[in-house]
Design a protein around this motif. Structure first.
Motif, PDB file in Angstrom:
ATOM      1  N   ILE A  77       0.825  -1.204   0.000  1.00 24.21           N
ATOM      2  CA  ILE A  77       0.000   0.000   0.000  1.00 24.21           C
ATOM      3  C   ILE A  77       0.860   1.255   0.000  1.00 24.21           C
ATOM      4  N   GLU A  78       1.944   1.201   0.740  1.00 26.39           N
ATOM      5  CA  GLU A  78       2.868   2.339   0.780  1.00 26.39           C
ATOM      6  C   GLU A  78       3.472   2.609  -0.593  1.00 26.39           C
ATOM      7  N   ALA A  79       3.722   1.528  -1.340  1.00 25.14           N
ATOM      8  CA  ALA A  79       4.336   1.681  -2.670  1.00 25.14           C
ATOM      9  C   ALA A  79       3.360   2.274  -3.678  1.00 25.14           C
ATOM     10  N   ILE A  80       2.081   1.919  -3.542  1.00 23.62           N
ATOM     11  CA  ILE A  80       1.083   2.401  -4.495  1.00 23.62           C
ATOM     12  C   ILE A  80       0.793   3.884  -4.255  1.00 23.62           C
ATOM     13  N   ALA A 346       1.315  -1.940 -11.270  1.00 26.72           N
ATOM     14  CA  ALA A 346       2.096  -3.167 -11.064  1.00 26.72           C
ATOM     15  C   ALA A 346       3.589  -2.865 -11.052  1.00 26.72           C
ATOM     16  N   LYS A 347       4.035  -1.977 -11.917  1.00 25.41           N
ATOM     17  CA  LYS A 347       5.460  -1.656 -11.995  1.00 25.41           C
ATOM     18  C   LYS A 347       5.961  -1.018 -10.703  1.00 25.41           C
ATOM     19  N   VAL A 348       5.126  -0.211 -10.064  1.00 25.43           N
ATOM     20  CA  VAL A 348       5.516   0.426  -8.805  1.00 25.43           C
ATOM     21  C   VAL A 348       5.704  -0.621  -7.721  1.00 25.43           C
ATOM     22  N   VAL A 349       4.728  -1.519  -7.589  1.00 29.37           N
ATOM     23  CA  VAL A 349       4.822  -2.574  -6.578  1.00 29.37           C
ATOM     24  C   VAL A 349       5.961  -3.532  -6.919  1.00 29.37           C
ATOM     25  N   GLN A 350       6.119  -3.828  -8.203  1.00 34.72           N
ATOM     26  CA  GLN A 350       7.196  -4.717  -8.641  1.00 34.72           C
ATOM     27  C   GLN A 350       8.563  -4.177  -8.231  1.00 34.72           C
ATOM     28  N   ALA A 351       8.771  -2.901  -8.439  1.00 31.38           N
ATOM     29  CA  ALA A 351      10.057  -2.294  -8.087  1.00 31.38           C
ATOM     30  C   ALA A 351      10.316  -2.394  -6.586  1.00 31.38           C
ATOM     31  N   MET A 352       9.272  -2.177  -5.796  1.00 36.20           N
ATOM     32  CA  MET A 352       9.427  -2.263  -4.341  1.00 36.20           C
ATOM     33  C   MET A 352       9.777  -3.688  -3.913  1.00 36.20           C
ATOM     34  N   HIS A 354      11.062  -6.127  -5.730  1.00 40.74           N
ATOM     35  CA  HIS A 354      12.393  -6.497  -6.237  1.00 40.74           C
ATOM     36  C   HIS A 354      13.483  -5.960  -5.321  1.00 40.74           C
ATOM     37  N   GLU A 355      13.363  -4.713  -4.953  1.00 45.47           N
ATOM     38  CA  GLU A 355      14.389  -4.095  -4.098  1.00 45.47           C
ATOM     39  C   GLU A 355      14.473  -4.787  -2.741  1.00 45.47           C
ATOM     40  N   ARG A 356      13.321  -5.074  -2.147  1.00 47.56           N
ATOM     41  CA  ARG A 356      13.333  -5.626  -0.787  1.00 47.56           C
ATOM     42  C   ARG A 356      13.696  -7.101  -0.767  1.00 47.56           C
ATOM     43  N   ILE A 357      13.232  -7.870  -1.757  1.00 50.44           N
ATOM     44  CA  ILE A 357      13.580  -9.293  -1.792  1.00 50.44           C
ATOM     45  C   ILE A 357      15.058  -9.464  -2.114  1.00 50.44           C
ATOM     46  N   SER A 358      15.592  -8.603  -2.976  1.00 49.76           N
ATOM     47  CA  SER A 358      17.022  -8.664  -3.297  1.00 49.76           C
ATOM     48  C   SER A 358      17.882  -8.407  -2.069  1.00 49.76           C
ATOM     49  N   ALA A 359      17.351  -7.621  -1.139  1.00 49.81           N
ATOM     50  CA  ALA A 359      18.118  -7.259   0.055  1.00 49.81           C
ATOM     51  C   ALA A 359      18.001  -8.285   1.177  1.00 49.81           C
TER      52      ALA A 359
END
Length: 407
Positions: A77-80, A346-352, A354-359
């Motif tokens: 929700i924060e990402a959207i 979707a792209k906004v949530v996807q970016a979030m 991706h960043e957090r799972i990568s970390a």
């Protein structure tokens, strides 16, 4: 030379047969993990893929671990950009207000509506537009503040996966296609190595149990070793100039991207979120909010209330509000079919994601697919071993039956 080949040629075939058995048993293990999607056979003599047969468990784990560890629903929700969502709905709905109001009134009270003067109708349109904008801001704030009460993310993911049994498979293949290919083809090399050992032991110890036993080892160990190489070591381990780590874990950033892409494009879409809000197990809360906002829009300006109540009476006015709510829901469902809007969110949530799972740490990251192999790994290994043993029996009967009798 011909005498040598006649005497010992079959021994040279053993490693190649073991390589084929290693490939075949690993291939079958993968097939049995992901297919068939529906149960085939008659219980207990049948099979359904490990993943399709555990959809609810794996989908729940996905929400509780992978998504939960990166912040869960609040992070999404924060990402959207909910303000952008509000603007989209308003920009889309505003031109349709005359059509919506006109259609609603014709359905509910056609004679009364048709007899209203055009200026009065125009004023009604203007009031509805003004109140809808004010009401939408309040509604967006209500949704933002209460989203976890309104949306059950676990229900959304589980329902979506159960409706489409192949969805989890597609997510896993998108993430780990290379590792799955490695698991299959590594069976050739491991099988060949075991086959060389098998040939040597058989040459010096030509007992009836040797070939089936080594066939069992080929079927079990090629599968087991390949799985271990995919996930271990978890942390990078330096040995001299070399750094070793599980194959899946080495590609954390790339896999995180693919997982986030599939998850946002096929699972938590704008359409699925809207459907869950409207029809999920918490939809009564959503409806209460929507009903409150529709009432505000219809009642805040006295002229709309007076026109409606004078024409239809108190009971008819209540029915009119219910009809307005139904109409609003239908138009909302139509608007979320806009693919361009869905993809932008979707792209906004996807970016979030991706960043957090990568970390994530490797220990946390491996839980994207590790539980799937861990769940029934022993069954697949045992089945692979049984098939390998059958191959060993076949080798003994077809290649060495006469030789064994002579010995």
């Amino acid at each position: 030379m011909n005498v040598f080949l006649a005497e010992y040629g079959n021994y040279f075939l053993i490693p190649f047969i073991a390589a084929a058995a290693g490939w075949g048993t690993n291939w079958l293990a993968i097939k049995m993990t992901f297919s068939p999607l529906e149960y085939i056979g008659k219980y207990p003599f049948g099979w359904r893929g490990v993943v399709p047969s555990r959809i609810r468990k794996f989908a729940t784990g996905l929400v509780d671990t992978t998504i939960g560890r990166v912040g869960g629903l609040p992070a999404i929700i924060e990402a959207i950009d909910l303000d952008a969502v509000e603007d989209y709905f308003l920009d889309t709905a505003t031109p349709m207000i005359p059509e919506i109001v006109h259609g609603l009134m014709r359905e509910q009270k056609r004679i009364m509506w048709e007899n209203l003067p055009a200026p009065t109708k125009k004023q009604v349109f203007h009031i509805v537009d003004s109140e809808m904008r004010a009401g939408s801001r309040t509604l967006v704030k209500d949704i933002r503040d209460n989203f976890e009460r309104l949306l059950d993310l676990r229900e959304l993911v589980v329902r979506k996966c159960e409706e489409d049994p192949g969805l989890l498979n597609r997510m896993i293949y998108a993430c780990a296609s290379r590792e799955l290919s490695f698991l299959v083809y590594s069976g050739i090399f491991f099988g060949f190595g075991f086959g060389v050992l098998q040939a040597l032991v058989w040459f010096f110890l030509p007992q009836w149990w040797v070939l089936p036993f080594f066939g069992f080892l080929v079927g079990t160990l090629t599968n087991w070793i390949a799985i271990q190489l995919i996930f271990t070591p978890v942390e990078p381990m330096k040995v001299g100039p070399f750094v070793f780590q599980g194959l899946f874990l080495k590609r954390q950033s790339e896999i995180s991207y693919e997982f986030s892409r599939v998850f946002t494009e096929e699972v938590i879409t704008v359409k699925e979120v809207t459907n869950t809000l409207l029809y999920g197990n918490r939809s009564d809360r959503t409806m209460a909010l929507l009903r409150s906002r529709v009432s505000d829009i219809m009642e805040h300006k006295l002229i709309v209330q007076l026109i409606a109540q004078a024409a239809v009476g108190p009971e008819g006015y209540a029915d009119l509000k219910d009809a307005a709510l139904d109409k609003a829901i239908r138009y909302a469902e139509e608007m979320v079919e806009d693919n361009a809007f869905s993809q932008s969110q979707a792209k906004v949530v996807q970016a979030m994601l991706h960043e957090r799972i990568s970390a994530q740490s490797p220990v946390e990251f491996q839980d994207i697919i590790r539980p799937i192999f861990h769940e029934d790994e022993w069954i697949l290994v045992v089945i692979g071993g049984a098939l390998g043993a059958l191959v060993g029996w076949g080798q003994m009967i077809l290649l060495f039956a006469e030789h064994l009798v002579a010995r």
